[in-house]
Design a protein around this motif. Sequence first.
Motif, short mmCIF file in Angstrom:
data_model
loop_
_atom_site.label_atom_id
_atom_site.label_comp_id
_atom_site.label_asym_id
_atom_site.label_seq_id
_atom_site.Cartn_x
_atom_site.Cartn_y
_atom_site.Cartn_z
N THR A 127 73.64 7.66 57.27
CA THR A 127 73.16 7.32 56.27
C THR A 127 72.90 8.46 55.16
N LEU A 128 73.97 9.19 55.19
CA LEU A 128 74.17 10.41 54.38
C LEU A 128 74.11 9.90 52.96
N ALA A 129 73.31 10.90 52.13
CA ALA A 129 73.20 11.13 50.55
C ALA A 129 73.40 12.57 50.32
N LYS A 130 74.03 12.34 49.05
CA LYS A 130 74.53 13.76 48.57
C LYS A 130 74.14 14.01 47.23
N TRP A 140 65.28 7.63 41.77
CA TRP A 140 65.86 8.89 42.10
C TRP A 140 66.94 9.18 41.06
N GLU A 141 66.40 9.33 39.85
CA GLU A 141 67.34 9.62 38.65
C GLU A 141 67.75 10.99 38.86
N LEU A 142 66.86 11.75 39.13
CA LEU A 142 66.99 13.46 39.38
C LEU A 142 67.73 13.64 40.52
N SER A 143 69.05 13.62 40.82
CA SER A 143 69.52 13.41 41.99
C SER A 143 70.64 14.59 41.96
#
Length: 386
Positions: A127-130, A140-143
């Motif tokens: 379930t990777l996020a980067k 999660w606007e500040l991503s």
Amino acid sequence: MHTVDRRSEHDVIVKPSPVAMVWNEPGRAQDALAVPGVHLCDGEALVEVELATICGSDIHTVLGHRPARSPLVLGHEQVGRVIALGAGAVRSDGTPLELGDRVVWSVTVSCGTCDRCRRGLTQKCRTLAKYGHERVHRGWELSGGFATHVQLRAGTAIVRISEDLPAVVAAPASCATATAVAALAEASARVDLDGALVLITGGGMIGLTAAALALEAGATVIVSEPDASRREFARRLGALSADPRARADGAERLESVLAAAIGTDMREVLVSIEASGVAAGVRTAVAKVGVGGVVVLVGSVTSGGELCIDPESLVRRLASITGVHNYDARHLERAVAFLERSWRTLPLDELVGSTHALAKLDHALEEAASGRHIRVGVAPGRRAAP
């Protein structure tokens, strides 16, 4: 100067509002997105960005050379300071994260429980996020790092750094430095670097950092790189340099440099690290590795065509080829430790050639794409020139 108003256990208001630069498509100017409120879940943190640096993958995205889920906030090499915390937020070593910590963090967000995470491959979590790679969405606007603030999610490896470590040295730890550490870790799992002959193809941020790491480990290092200024920087680190475009009688012809490095000791290249992503560099890395050696491919992160390999040659050389993409928490911790002990003696600060205000991000990206500098910085706190 930003002020933080804690409206509830989870909701944070920052004044003035955090701003993120949003990329939509090649050729279009980026938009500034104000984010007046941030909802921090358990394990999360809000960090005010001190400095970000532009990675090659950011340039590939902006130029349309790689697919991207837009709109997105680019940037994944940065350093910042914790200004708000969710319950239970921790550093990579398990100790509690604290307000005021100056930190760098991993490019990946991992669950820690899937089969890949349990195997130690957190950078390939199911379930990777980067950071700097995700489509902007509510909550999660500040991503990404090209912003005044970044919201760090639970499952991020966060490493505290010292106050005196220069931001231009610290920011690349989150990608280039940690990736170079991961590449050397793969190599050293097969070959003792102390006394080994190491060939690095590509003198960008990863290649030069890998050279510095290998030299520190006791290796003799050759950096093969067509850019003269980058070859000169490699020599300042203590490496030998070769020009892959040199004529047959050129002083920096790779064959000549290899012959001089091998000398009469009957040595051969035991580690080849390919950091250019160019097909010719990959071919050189594979062709030059000796008996019992290892080739570590790092630079091939965009499609570069197929590579023809003679399997008999690999078999008879007992050679191995492995790939490295991103890294895990241990590599980031080692990257920070390396920078902390070496920045005073190595010219690492010179790898960032210029720094621009966040409002001038499009100009900064153009300058980074020109190749004049190995890295270009983006400082949210810097005022844009009139």
